[in-house]
Motif scaffolding. Structure first.
Motif, PDB file in Angstrom:
ATOM      1  N   TYR A  72       0.761  -1.221   0.165  1.00  0.00           N
ATOM      2  CA  TYR A  72       0.001   0.041  -0.093  1.00  0.00           C
ATOM      3  C   TYR A  72       0.853   1.288  -0.075  1.00  0.00           C
ATOM      4  O   TYR A  72       0.574   2.215  -0.878  1.00  0.00           O
ATOM      5  CB  TYR A  72      -1.036   0.039   1.181  1.00  0.00           C
ATOM      6  N   THR A  73       1.901   1.180   0.867  1.00  0.00           N
ATOM      7  CA  THR A  73       2.721   2.411   1.040  1.00  0.00           C
ATOM      8  C   THR A  73       3.596   2.678  -0.418  1.00  0.00           C
ATOM      9  O   THR A  73       3.610   3.780  -1.035  1.00  0.00           O
ATOM     10  CB  THR A  73       3.841   2.046   1.971  1.00  0.00           C
ATOM     11  N   LEU A  74       3.875   1.537  -1.106  1.00  0.00           N
ATOM     12  CA  LEU A  74       4.546   1.581  -2.222  1.00  0.00           C
ATOM     13  C   LEU A  74       3.756   2.227  -3.476  1.00  0.00           C
ATOM     14  O   LEU A  74       4.163   2.901  -4.093  1.00  0.00           O
ATOM     15  CB  LEU A  74       5.227   0.426  -2.709  1.00  0.00           C
ATOM     16  N   TYR A  75       2.512   1.702  -3.359  1.00  0.00           N
ATOM     17  CA  TYR A  75       1.452   1.965  -4.321  1.00  0.00           C
ATOM     18  C   TYR A  75       1.383   3.519  -4.358  1.00  0.00           C
ATOM     19  O   TYR A  75       0.990   4.184  -5.025  1.00  0.00           O
ATOM     20  CB  TYR A  75       0.089   1.401  -4.227  1.00  0.00           C
ATOM     21  N   LYS A  76       1.011   4.104  -3.028  1.00  0.00           N
ATOM     22  CA  LYS A  76       0.794   5.470  -2.635  1.00  0.00           C
ATOM     23  C   LYS A  76       2.179   6.333  -3.397  1.00  0.00           C
ATOM     24  O   LYS A  76       1.866   7.408  -3.725  1.00  0.00           O
ATOM     25  CB  LYS A  76       0.560   5.781  -1.377  1.00  0.00           C
ATOM     26  N   ASN A  77       3.221   5.848  -2.997  1.00  0.00           N
ATOM     27  CA  ASN A  77       4.545   6.495  -3.473  1.00  0.00           C
ATOM     28  C   ASN A  77       4.407   6.530  -4.940  1.00  0.00           C
ATOM     29  O   ASN A  77       5.083   7.458  -5.606  1.00  0.00           O
ATOM     30  CB  ASN A  77       5.646   5.937  -2.795  1.00  0.00           C
ATOM     31  N   TYR A  78       4.327   5.490  -5.564  1.00  0.00           N
ATOM     32  CA  TYR A  78       4.513   5.379  -7.002  1.00  0.00           C
ATOM     33  C   TYR A  78       3.332   6.487  -7.665  1.00  0.00           C
ATOM     34  O   TYR A  78       3.679   7.091  -8.376  1.00  0.00           O
ATOM     35  CB  TYR A  78       4.076   3.869  -7.493  1.00  0.00           C
ATOM     36  N   LEU A  79       2.120   6.439  -7.074  1.00  0.00           N
ATOM     37  CA  LEU A  79       1.201   7.480  -7.763  1.00  0.00           C
ATOM     38  C   LEU A  79       1.591   8.879  -7.351  1.00  0.00           C
ATOM     39  O   LEU A  79       1.338   9.795  -8.385  1.00  0.00           O
ATOM     40  CB  LEU A  79      -0.146   7.181  -7.042  1.00  0.00           C
ATOM     41  N   PHE A  80       2.293   8.936  -6.135  1.00  0.00           N
ATOM     42  CA  PHE A  80       2.540  10.348  -5.904  1.00  0.00           C
ATOM     43  C   PHE A  80       3.780  10.771  -6.862  1.00  0.00           C
ATOM     44  O   PHE A  80       4.024  11.853  -7.431  1.00  0.00           O
ATOM     45  CB  PHE A  80       3.259  10.482  -4.386  1.00  0.00           C
ATOM     46  N   LYS A  81       4.716   9.947  -6.978  1.00  0.00           N
ATOM     47  CA  LYS A  81       5.701  10.129  -7.895  1.00  0.00           C
ATOM     48  C   LYS A  81       5.540  10.175  -9.306  1.00  0.00           C
ATOM     49  O   LYS A  81       5.948  11.089 -10.113  1.00  0.00           O
ATOM     50  CB  LYS A  81       6.868   8.819  -7.746  1.00  0.00           C
ATOM     51  N   LYS A  82       4.388   9.576  -9.673  1.00  0.00           N
ATOM     52  CA  LYS A  82       3.879   9.658 -11.191  1.00  0.00           C
ATOM     53  C   LYS A  82       3.463  10.738 -11.347  1.00  0.00           C
ATOM     54  O   LYS A  82       3.817  11.564 -12.323  1.00  0.00           O
ATOM     55  CB  LYS A  82       3.020   8.533 -11.392  1.00  0.00           C
ATOM     56  N   LYS A  83       2.660  11.475 -10.350  1.00  0.00           N
ATOM     57  CA  LYS A  83       1.847  12.776 -10.619  1.00  0.00           C
ATOM     58  C   LYS A  83       3.011  13.929 -10.745  1.00  0.00           C
ATOM     59  O   LYS A  83       2.932  14.701 -11.386  1.00  0.00           O
ATOM     60  CB  LYS A  83       1.001  12.916  -9.329  1.00  0.00           C
ATOM     61  N   ALA A  84       3.965  13.650  -9.717  1.00  0.00           N
ATOM     62  CA  ALA A  84       5.122  14.812  -9.721  1.00  0.00           C
ATOM     63  C   ALA A  84       5.967  14.671 -11.089  1.00  0.00           C
ATOM     64  O   ALA A  84       6.212  15.769 -11.484  1.00  0.00           O
ATOM     65  CB  ALA A  84       5.928  14.382  -8.307  1.00  0.00           C
ATOM     66  N   ASN A  85       6.196  13.703 -11.463  1.00  0.00           N
ATOM     67  CA  ASN A  85       6.924  13.588 -12.736  1.00  0.00           C
ATOM     68  C   ASN A  85       6.375  14.221 -13.679  1.00  0.00           C
ATOM     69  O   ASN A  85       6.874  14.679 -14.667  1.00  0.00           O
ATOM     70  CB  ASN A  85       7.291  12.037 -12.986  1.00  0.00           C
ATOM     71  N   ASN A  86       4.963  13.893 -13.890  1.00  0.00           N
ATOM     72  CA  ASN A  86       4.220  14.681 -14.882  1.00  0.00           C
ATOM     73  C   ASN A  86       4.136  16.007 -14.894  1.00  0.00           C
ATOM     74  O   ASN A  86       4.155  17.052 -15.832  1.00  0.00           O
ATOM     75  CB  ASN A  86       2.540  14.090 -14.808  1.00  0.00           C
ATOM     76  N   VAL A  87       3.865  16.672 -13.743  1.00  0.00           N
ATOM     77  CA  VAL A  87       4.084  18.120 -13.574  1.00  0.00           C
ATOM     78  C   VAL A  87       5.398  18.483 -13.804  1.00  0.00           C
ATOM     79  O   VAL A  87       5.674  19.504 -14.521  1.00  0.00           O
ATOM     80  CB  VAL A  87       3.802  18.292 -11.995  1.00  0.00           C
ATOM     81  N   LEU A  88       6.409  17.670 -13.407  1.00  0.00           N
ATOM     82  CA  LEU A  88       7.767  18.259 -13.673  1.00  0.00           C
ATOM     83  C   LEU A  88       8.146  18.293 -15.026  1.00  0.00           C
ATOM     84  O   LEU A  88       8.653  19.146 -15.792  1.00  0.00           O
ATOM     85  CB  LEU A  88       8.947  17.359 -13.054  1.00  0.00           C
ATOM     86  N   THR A  89       7.416  17.204 -15.942  1.00  0.00           N
ATOM     87  CA  THR A  89       7.734  17.168 -17.242  1.00  0.00           C
ATOM     88  C   THR A  89       6.930  18.407 -17.951  1.00  0.00           C
ATOM     89  O   THR A  89       7.830  19.133 -18.994  1.00  0.00           O
ATOM     90  CB  THR A  89       7.167  15.829 -17.838  1.00  0.00           C
TER      91      THR A  89
END
Length: 731
Positions: A328-345
């Motif tokens: 669950y923790t990894l999944y939440k981190n994955y979603l957060f990182k994915k969103k952050a990467n999209n914003v950064l891109t």
């Protein structure tokens, strides 16, 4: 509610994928298990990660049961490859290293080669630890050479070349790429052609062979699309975008960067990957289960009364709970990182566009200033020159208010142009302070003389108070220092009527050869309101006009502040409305008698005498030709004038001159082109650029074609003849 749903998923996947494994015959032969391993590998290459995970898990279970180190190594390698494809790089490294341990036990060089190559890929291209990654590649290459497996050698050297190119070490990577190019047709794998063409494109772009670079990049993209090799295609899009950006093709670079981002998002959002991640949990459950079994066996030896089944069930539930929480923790981190990467891109793309627009605007501003100042200085030269000619030739007009107003207006406009250029140069960091020897008293005296007209018009007096402790000669940029004083003193005189301006200098401290001198410019003028005292240093800002019209552009004090910044100094202001204003600042100057003597000895001396020289003037503007001719002939020099570069070349072929004054901006053939041809003819006559361009704009090009010096119009007559005489006597 989320943890309960995840628990159901785990239990369900255990029911679907777990039970059949327990019911399969445990007496599988090695041949059958090996076939399963091959099937798992094939499924991996087909991107069917879900089935590949299930099959490799089955292989691992029976390999461990049979204690077959070779098959254990193979299964760990396949599991690690699945995690690598799912971007779970730390887990992939963990399983690869487990596989490497068993491959060493089995002494299987082929599997050692595979795993070392895979670890090299991970450390180089995902972890960005290139030194460690290339070490794994070289280890893989050693096993390939030992096995004399040319196809694997080609594959590994392709990876090594890619790693070096990724960190811009093209010199180190090109031997590997050349080997792959020479052997790819015979021993290479067609699936690697996309990357091979991409690497050839990167290298061709690095050596600026743009035709080849375009060919290889487009070939890589074509193959990636044709074979639906999405991952390699995304790499090709990214590298091609970087190449186009460096080349300056920003529009196409942006288009391919968008394609890369779109394809990357599609890969990340693949449904196969999402399903495979859930199945991959079973592999980790098996690892935890084996640890639980080991613990249970140890407890059984210590205490036979413990009930094996209950302990195993309890521990298994605990492991599932911990794993569930971790997932669950990894999944939440994955979603957060994915969103952050999209914003950064998106942000990076916007920043790239904004930077390009800012650079373009800065270039356009510089070009505009250069053009407008040139166009203004050219007629100003004529206005100032003809005004001086009228005053000299008609002495009865010397006190004419109209001519004096015309001369003052022309010089005021020239001052405005110089102020605009000055502040632009400071903002673009194009000013470097110089070391010149000067006397502060002499500099202040010259400034007061030049501003006496303003003082007289406003009925002001100027008092000077110099500290006798200040050394006679100082070393520093006296030109910038004079600009600071001129702006401050002229402002004080302009805003003071029937009053006094006081200039004070005081030596405040000495550190080695550094002498820190405090300057105060005090007036008894109208003063500046408290709320306006910060505004006066803003560009184009003017305060205190009220009922009177004080001429100015609002550039004087901003230039003073920026120039003091070059001296690492700050300006302070004290003012009271109706009583006056005081500006204060401290500048460090060097005082070194030995260095002062060296600088003085290096100063060029005007060696002019009564000899008459012949000067050729080249200018397309008839008024400017007339003004320059009058200035030269007044010195009793001979002067020949022509209106184009071609006429000048024809004259120089048949006549000799002591000096040539060359305009730069002329139609058909400019001054640079004419000078280059004259120098090619072997003519060594000193050539001086007489131009309205700023000196910094043309210095480099002027020196490259053989121009000896540059004088900017309008100019001081004394400076013109000093430079002419120095160059003639030097020649």
């Amino acid at each position: 509610m989320i943890p309960i749903r995840l628990l159901i998923i785990i239990l369900f996947s255990g029911a679907v994928y777990g039970n059949p494994l327990d019911t399969i015959n445990s007496t599988f032969s090695r041949k059958e298990i090996l076939e399963l391993a091959k099937e798992a590998s094939s499924l991996l290459h087909e991107s069917n990660f879900e089935k590949s995970f299930i099959t490799s898990r089955l292989v691992l279970r029976y390999a461990l049961t049979n204690n077959d180190n070779d098959l254990i190594a193979r299964s760990y390698n396949i599991i690690g490859a699945n995690y690598e494809e799912l971007s779970e790089y730390d887990k992939a490294i963990l399983y690869y290293k487990k596989g490497l341990v068993y491959a060493n036990k089995a002494k299987n060089d082929t599997i050692k080669n595979w795993i070392n190559n895979n670890l090299g890929n991970l450390y180089c291209f995902e972890k960005k630890e290139y030194k460690k990654g290339i070490a794994f590649f070289n280890e893989s290459l050693r096993f390939n050479q030992k096995n004399k497996d040319t196809s694997q050698i080609v594959f590994t050297k392709l990876n090594i070349a890619w790693a070096y190119f990724d960190i811009k070490l093209f010199k180190e990577g090109i031997p590997y790429l050349e080997f792959v190019n020479n052997n790819s047709a015979k021993y290479g794998d067609k699936s690697n052609l996309v990357i091979l063409n991409m690497l050839n494109g990167m290298y061709s772009g690095n050596i600026q062979n743009y035709a080849k670079a375009e060919f290889f990049f487009l070939k890589a993209i074509e193959l990636g699309i044709k074979n639906q090799n999405h991952l390699d295609l995304s790499f090709s899009y990214n590298e091609y975008s970087s190449y186009l950006f460096k080349k300056g093709d920003f529009k196409r670079a942006y288009e391919y960067l968008v394609k890369y981002n779109k394809l990357t998002v599609e890969i990340q959002n693949s449904q196969n990957i999402k399903r495979a991640k859930r199945v991959g949990i079973n592999v980790e459950l098996d690892e935890y289960k084996r640890k639980v079994d080991t613990i249970s066996a140890a407890n059984n030896l210590q205490n036979q009364s413990l009930k094996k089944s209950k302990i195993i069930v309890v521990l298994f539930i605990v492991v599932i709970g911990i794993l569930l929480l971790q997932m669950y923790t990894l999944y939440k981190n994955y979603l957060f990182k994915k969103k952050a990467n999209n914003v950064l891109t998106l942000t990076n793309a916007e920043l790239i566009i904004a930077k390009e627009k800012a650079d373009e605007a800065s270039l356009l501003k510089s070009q505009f200033l250069s053009t407008i100042t040139h166009e203004l200085r050219t007629p100003l030269y004529g206005v100032v020159g003809i005004t001086n000619m009228l005053l000299e030739e008609h002495k009865e007009l010397e006190n004419s208010p109209h001519l004096n107003s015309l001369k003052f207006s022309a010089r005021y406009l020239l001052s405005l142009i110089n102020d605009v250029l000055q502040i632009n140069k400071i903002e673009e960091n194009r000013i470097v302070l110089e070391d010149l020897t000067f006397n502060i008293g002499d500099e202040i005296e010259m400034i007061i003389t030049s501003l006496s007209f303003i003082a007289k018009n406003h009925n002001n007096t100027i008092d000077v108070d110099l500290d006798p402790e200040i050394p006679e000669f100082l070393i520093g940029d006296k030109l910038r220092f004079s600009q600071i004083l001129i702006n401050l003193i002229s402002n004080a005189l302009k805003f003071t009527h029937d009053g006094k301006v006081i200039i004070r200098s005081k030596l405040v401290k000495v550190e080695g050869i550094k002498h820190y001198i405090e300057f105060k410019i005090k007036d008894t003028g109208i003063g500046i309101a408290k709320e306006d005292q910060e505004k006066v240093f803003e560009t184009f800002t003017q305060v205190g006009r009220k009922d009177l019209d004080y001429q100015g552009t609002g550039l004087g004090l901003p230039i003073v502040k920026k120039l003091l910044g070059l001296f690492e100094s700050t300006i302070f202001i004290e003012s009271v409305l109706g009583e006056g204003t005081t500006f204060m600042f401290v500048i460090p100057f060097d005082s070194n008698p030995e260095k002062t003597n060296d600088i003085i000895n290096d100063i060029e001396v005007d060696l002019s005498n009564s000899q008459v020289f012949t000067v050729l003037v080249v200018d397309d503007n008839s008024i400017n030709r007339l003004v320059t001719q009058k200035i030269i002939e007044k010195r009793n020099y001979k002067c020949v004038v022509v209106g184009s570069g071609k006429e000048a070349i024809e004259l120089v072929e048949n006549s000799s001159f002591d000096a040539i004054l060359m305009d730069i901006n002329m139609p058909e053939m400019n001054g640079f082109e004419a000078t280059k041809i004259i120098r090619a003819m072997g003519v060594l006559t000193p050539i001086i650029a007489l131009t309205a361009y700023s000196k910094e704009e043309i210095t480099e090009q002027a020196l490259s074609v053989g121009i000896n010096d540059i004088i900017v119009k309008p100019f001081e007559t004394a400076i013109l003849f000093k430079i002419i005489n120095q160059l003639i006597f030097k020649a």
